[in-house]
Scaffold this active site. Structure first.
Site, PDB file in Angstrom:
ATOM      1  N   LYS A  91      50.590  50.882  54.099  1.00  0.00           N
ATOM      2  CA  LYS A  91      51.553  51.095  55.197  1.00  0.00           C
ATOM      3  C   LYS A  91      50.801  51.775  56.331  1.00  0.00           C
ATOM      4  O   LYS A  91      49.820  52.485  56.094  1.00  0.00           O
ATOM      5  CB  LYS A  91      52.689  52.013  54.732  1.00  0.00           C
ATOM      6  N   ASP A 134      57.770  46.828  60.737  1.00  0.00           N
ATOM      7  CA  ASP A 134      58.677  47.798  60.120  1.00  0.00           C
ATOM      8  C   ASP A 134      59.454  48.399  61.299  1.00  0.00           C
ATOM      9  O   ASP A 134      59.562  47.739  62.351  1.00  0.00           O
ATOM     10  CB  ASP A 134      57.887  48.866  59.322  1.00  0.00           C
TER      11      ASP A 134
END
Ligand code: NDP
Ligand code: 2IT
Length: 455
Positions: A135, A175
């Site tokens: 991430k 995201d």
């Protein structure tokens, strides 16, 4: 004290492990929370499987392979030089290249990205596709920025990130705050820097290697998960009143799928508050919202003015009576008290579109009340699953049809559901999807790590 846990010593070992995680990662509250939630499920499962303890598998999974932190310098429209912080957390690549989104939001910290990368490792394993967990992102706030400013920021961000990613190394995606526009700018800069046209990002535009239904996949998948849980009880979404939070990518496509399946969605929200539309947010109103959010980049309160419904400033939608709830905004957006209120008001199922949207006490309340509860790593895995399919299409230089991809998405969500049942069904028949998802996600990554030896 022996390193080997036994069923009797499970609690003691869990506490010792957790104390170590807290000590090594001071102040990283979100990361602690995510690790605790997983460890709580894993320790009882591995208490009679000493090989996992001997090789310290969970300890290794809770230590990222690598974290890259870098300065991002860009120029705003007034000519001011702005400095942000960029990150990429490469948590674990035991079962495939690191894979996971990029988040641009002012509350991004190392703790937030470490929790997301850790969760992603289990989620990606559940999809059945060969993807590790990662991430990244930045504390950059895209709100109120012009397209040119966003472009310059994305280019500056990629100027460093490109050293650390690649189609067989690490494949970022979107995201919060990173959608089609940002992925386009990021991919354009990667291509310019490397002179390579490869599947290094997913969520790309259809013109340059993107996959059909990637945009819809997370929201749709979250609703399929609920549909699968209901099917076990011979029930469906048809006729159910649903409360959804957020109004971004995940929330809007969750609403679209709920509508298609005959449910009625009465709320949406953003960080300013929620709208309550007792008549339901139908397809026409939803199209208006998607335009508001993705083109005009407006606020959900404008919906209340346009459709003459209530806007609850500064509040979250969990006080509204519903059959089913879909938290689709951000982490820790459902407190323990809000979870209890949902249960009290008759909510029978929760499917988490956002990552870790429910505080631990809220999760405990759902499980204690034995309502259907699909945790984020299972419920929102449809997005990264279709990202995985985008990677396959890019490698083979082909594009699959929408019908094929829809079938694969449904099949993947059913596979995840069934793994949760396999590992999470309790003696009284209740399915603890949280335990099921954690254990099923763990086993595959853990067994791959065992195969590699101590590396
Ligand atoms: P978007 O940026 O499209 O939308 C985010 C939404 O959440 C906006 O409505 C935003 O409101 C709201 N939000 C963000 N931060 C907060 C906050 N601190 N408090 C209240 N509301 C907030 O993001 P996505 O829809 O892509 O992501 C939503 C969630 O889903 C995240 O948890 C993400 O990690 C998760 N997710 C996303 C996937 C994807 O494919 N995109 C895949 C799997 C999970 P505002 O505009 O006011 O900030
Ligand atoms: O949290 C997530 O799974 C995502 N943001 C999507 C990741 C991806 O690589 O598609």
């Amino acid at each position: 004290m022996s390193k080997i846990a036994t069923p009797e010593k499970t609690q003691e070992y869990l506490e010792r492990f957790y104390a170590g995680v807290q000590r090594r990662n001071p102040g990283e509250q979100e990361f602690h929370q995510a690790v605790y939630e997983v460890a709580h499920s894993i320790f009882p499962y591995i208490s009679d499987k000493p090989h996992y303890h001997e090789k310290q598998i969970l300890e290794r999974m809770a230590e990222p392979d690598r974290v890259v932190i870098f300065r991002v310098v860009w120029e705003d429209d007034e000519g001011n030089i702005r400095v942000n912080r960029g990150y990429r957390v490469q948590n674990n690549n035991a079962i495939g290249p690191y894979k996971g989104g990029l988040r641009f939001h002012p509350n991004v910290t190392l703790s937030v990205l470490k929790f997301l990368a850790f969760e992603q490792t289990f989620k990606n394993s559940l999809t059945g596709l060969p993807m590790g967990g990662g991430k990244g992102g930045s504390d950059f706030n895209p709100k109120g920025k012009s397209d040119s400013e966003v472009m310059r920021f994305c280019q500056a961000f990629m100027n460093e990130l490109y050293h650390h990613i690649g189609p067989d190394i690490d494949v970022p995606a979107g995201d919060i705050g990173v959608g089609a526009r940002e992925i386009g700018y990021l991919f354009g800069q990667y291509k310019r820097l490397t002179n390579q046209f490869v599947g290094v990002l997913t969520g790309k535009g259809l013109e340059f290697g993107g996959s059909l239904i990637r945009t819809e996949a997370t929201g749709y998948g979250t609703v399929y998960m609920m549909e699968n849980m209901l099917a076990v009880k011979n029930d469906t979404i048809d006729g159910k009143t649903c409360v959804v939070s957020g109004s971004g990518n995940v929330a809007t496509y969750a609403v679209e799928k709920i509508n298609q399946l005959g449910g009625k969605v009465v709320t949406l929200s953003d960080s300013s508050g929620y709208v309550f539309d007792p008549d339901g947010i139908d397809a026409e109103k939803l199209a208006w919202i998607v335009d508001l959010k993705t083109v005009k980049r407006g606020r959900i309160s404008e919906y209340a003015d346009e459709f003459n419904v209530e806007f609850h400033q500064g509040k979250r939608p969990w006080e509204v009576e519903c059959d089913l709830a879909f938290p689709c905004a951000t982490q820790n957006e459902v407190s323990g008290d809000e979870a209890k209120l949902l249960i009290k008001n008759g909510c029978r199922g929760v499917s988490e579109g956002a990552n870790m949207p429910t505080e631990q006490v809220g999760v405990d309340a759902f499980l204690e009340a034995k309502i259907m509860f699909a945790p984020s790593k299972a419920a929102n895995a449809g997005g990264v699953a279709v990202s995985g399919l985008e990677m396959s299409q890019n490698s083979a230089r082909i594009s699959w049809s929408e019908g094929d991809l829809q079938t694969l998405l449904k099949k993947t969500m059913l596979g995840i559901h069934d793994q949760c049942v396999e590992y999470g069904q309790e003696p009284d028949g209740y399915v603890n999807y949280l335990k099921g998802a954690n254990v099923a996600g763990f086993v595959k990554v853990a067994d791959a790590m065992l195969a590699y030896g101590v590396v």
